[in-house]
Design a protein around this motif. Structure first.
Motif, PDB file in Angstrom:
ATOM      1  N   ALA A 221      45.973  56.648  57.545  1.00 41.12           N
ATOM      2  CA  ALA A 221      46.593  56.315  58.830  1.00 41.12           C
ATOM      3  C   ALA A 221      46.969  57.604  59.538  1.00 41.12           C
TER       4      ALA A 221
ATOM      5  N   SER B 292      40.329  66.952  58.989  1.00 38.53           N
ATOM      6  CA  SER B 292      40.725  67.215  57.604  1.00 38.53           C
ATOM      7  C   SER B 292      40.285  66.090  56.678  1.00 38.53           C
ATOM      8  N   ILE B 293      40.409  64.867  57.154  1.00 39.21           N
ATOM      9  CA  ILE B 293      39.993  63.721  56.337  1.00 39.21           C
ATOM     10  C   ILE B 293      38.497  63.824  56.026  1.00 39.21           C
TER      11      ILE B 293
ATOM     12  N   VAL C 216      36.592  66.607  56.038  1.00 40.14           N
ATOM     13  CA  VAL C 216      36.362  67.746  55.132  1.00 40.14           C
ATOM     14  C   VAL C 216      36.760  67.366  53.704  1.00 40.14           C
ATOM     15  N   ALA C 217      37.928  66.742  53.563  1.00 39.72           N
ATOM     16  CA  ALA C 217      38.407  66.358  52.229  1.00 39.72           C
ATOM     17  C   ALA C 217      37.467  65.344  51.581  1.00 39.72           C
TER      18      ALA C 217
ATOM     19  N   CYS D  76      34.634  66.711  49.917  1.00 40.99           N
ATOM     20  CA  CYS D  76      34.952  67.396  48.657  1.00 40.99           C
ATOM     21  C   CYS D  76      35.189  66.411  47.516  1.00 40.99           C
ATOM     22  N   ARG D  77      35.153  65.117  47.787  1.00 38.17           N
ATOM     23  CA  ARG D  77      35.372  64.137  46.712  1.00 38.17           C
ATOM     24  C   ARG D  77      34.337  64.350  45.615  1.00 38.17           C
ATOM     25  N   VAL D  78      34.814  64.317  44.406  1.00 39.89           N
ATOM     26  CA  VAL D  78      33.953  64.555  43.251  1.00 39.89           C
ATOM     27  C   VAL D  78      32.739  63.624  43.259  1.00 39.89           C
TER      28      VAL D  78
ATOM     29  N   TYR E 269      38.856  65.868  43.556  1.00 42.70           N
ATOM     30  CA  TYR E 269      38.101  66.693  44.489  1.00 42.70           C
ATOM     31  C   TYR E 269      37.478  67.879  43.761  1.00 42.70           C
TER      32      TYR E 269
ATOM     33  N   ILE F  27      35.870  71.818  44.835  1.00 44.31           N
ATOM     34  CA  ILE F  27      35.595  72.813  45.872  1.00 44.31           C
ATOM     35  C   ILE F  27      34.648  73.860  45.295  1.00 44.31           C
TER      36      ILE F  27
ATOM     37  N   GLU G  55      40.392  76.653  53.399  1.00 46.83           N
ATOM     38  CA  GLU G  55      40.304  75.632  54.448  1.00 46.83           C
ATOM     39  C   GLU G  55      40.092  74.244  53.845  1.00 46.83           C
ATOM     40  N   LYS G  56      39.269  74.196  52.815  1.00 48.38           N
ATOM     41  CA  LYS G  56      39.013  72.904  52.175  1.00 48.38           C
ATOM     42  C   LYS G  56      40.270  72.387  51.479  1.00 48.38           C
TER      43      LYS G  56
ATOM     44  N   ARG H 115      43.328  73.113  52.226  1.00 49.50           N
ATOM     45  CA  ARG H 115      44.274  72.730  53.272  1.00 49.50           C
ATOM     46  C   ARG H 115      43.906  71.337  53.817  1.00 49.50           C
ATOM     47  N   SER H 116      42.610  71.109  54.027  1.00 44.47           N
ATOM     48  CA  SER H 116      42.170  69.805  54.524  1.00 44.47           C
ATOM     49  C   SER H 116      42.508  68.694  53.539  1.00 44.47           C
ATOM     50  N   ILE H 117      42.345  68.979  52.257  1.00 42.10           N
ATOM     51  CA  ILE H 117      42.665  67.977  51.232  1.00 42.10           C
ATOM     52  C   ILE H 117      44.149  67.608  51.323  1.00 42.10           C
TER      53      ILE H 117
ATOM     54  N   VAL I  40      46.202  67.944  53.985  1.00 43.43           N
ATOM     55  CA  VAL I  40      46.447  67.214  55.241  1.00 43.43           C
ATOM     56  C   VAL I  40      45.972  65.761  55.098  1.00 43.43           C
ATOM     57  N   ALA I  41      44.769  65.588  54.550  1.00 44.69           N
ATOM     58  CA  ALA I  41      44.210  64.242  54.395  1.00 44.69           C
ATOM     59  C   ALA I  41      45.076  63.409  53.451  1.00 44.69           C
ATOM     60  N   GLU I  42      45.476  63.986  52.342  1.00 44.00           N
ATOM     61  CA  GLU I  42      46.276  63.218  51.372  1.00 44.00           C
ATOM     62  C   GLU I  42      47.602  62.772  51.980  1.00 44.00           C
TER      63      GLU I  42
ATOM     64  N   CYS J 253      47.888  61.821  54.942  1.00 45.59           N
ATOM     65  CA  CYS J 253      47.546  60.694  55.827  1.00 45.59           C
ATOM     66  C   CYS J 253      47.214  59.432  55.042  1.00 45.59           C
TER      67      CYS J 253
END
Lengths: 208, 208
Positions: free
Chosen positions: A164, A179-180, A182-183, A186-188, B163, B165, B175-176, B178-180, B182-184, B186
């Protein structure tokens, strides 16, 4: 090549999902903004395959029967839907697909696919959401209350989503959405290609 | 206030988890870089509570019995461990905690908590990883092979993480990460505070 991401952007009317989606697709030209299919007549200037895929009622219903919609609905006698085959083609080409859609549509997509990253766009406050709906000037006092009540009810669907975003400013919301993405990349579960290539290196790396 | 994130950064020796962790904590002073407890003697310049929490063997074992470690291990006759109570205090104060740890430690943390975002740092190629280990100059040809084989085996543990990287450059990896984060933040499961406040607004927003 890794598969593209299916990004589903949704939220109550007035929360700003359209603005956030536009900001994202303007900054990421490589993302495919999903094009809906419809049976309504094209308006002046609308291009088939860009604005919509314009289909006859017969063709649309044939595609429904073939299970070729991630979601569809009939509104005022016209069908609207998200063609599964188009989305699938982009994803399999490694292209991210963004789908901006109302909540009912998003829930239907959820039922019709095992993938999809579901992002709910929330207003910073409900009075702000009200202000935005009023600002559009397209509501009567009565329809405003209906819409506003619907937005409150829709808040309960947030639990069906993965993420959200509280949409305070478009810049901040854009950064969060980016960011969502990009993250999620990176998910495994999504880096199988890179892992395989690391593991295959085994002997070469030993012998260099 | 929302609870802090427990970030667990791990990966094979030589992949660069230390560098990525340092970059992140330097740019985010509000993150708490978890301090380990140990029974080994403090070295010159080491400050209790900064370098380590220095504990007597008796105290350490008492804490093991009280289940106060997220993970611990005995190495060359000394205990090392991550004190659960310290981490818990920071998280409950809304502070993010970063834990840079070897793979066995990370797997132990996984068993001892239901939270934690597990990030695996991978080298861009295995020959690059080998180069980095050789570059440290601290390995004999024999121990190099052992370490390198271990790194290959450790690749298999990536599936236990959330995740991964691929650490090509520290800037990109930062950056990755940081994105993780920020996303988490959310994640729908983590925005309960904001949702409650939107829902509580109900009557006020109707009556303004």
């Amino acid at each position: 090549m890794n598969r593209g991401l299916l990004l589903v952007l949704s939220g109550p009317s007035g929360a700003g999902k359209g603005t956030v989606c536009r900001e994202y697709t303007e900054k990421h030209k490589d993302v495919w903004n999903s094009v809906s299919a419809t049976t309504r007549q094209p308006r002046a200037g609308e291009v088939n395959g860009e604005s919509y895929f314009f289909l006859s009622r017969e063709e649309f219903e044939k595609r429904i029967a073939e299970d070729d919609f991630l979601e569809y609905a009939e509104v005022y006698g016209n069908y609207y839907g998200t063609p599964r085959s188009e989305v699938e083609r982009k994803l399999s080409e490694g292209i991210d697909v963004i789908l901006e859609i109302d909540i009912q549509g998003a829930l239907n997509v959820q039922e019709n696919t095992t993938e999809g990253i579901f992002v709910f766009i929330l207003p910073p406050t409900m009075s702000e959401l009200r202000k935005r709906i009023v600002g559009r000037g397209s509501e009567t006092p009565e329809s405003l209350i209906t819409r506003f009540r619907a937005a409150f009810d829709e808040l309960n669907y947030v639990s069906k989503y993965n993420y959200a975003i509280i949409n305070k400013t478009v810049e901040e919301s854009y950064e969060k959405l980016r960011s969502i993405v990009v993250a999620e990349k990176c998910r495994v579960t999504r880096i199988s290609k890179e892992l395989v290539s690391l593991k295959e290196e085994n002997y070469n790396a030993f012998n260099d």
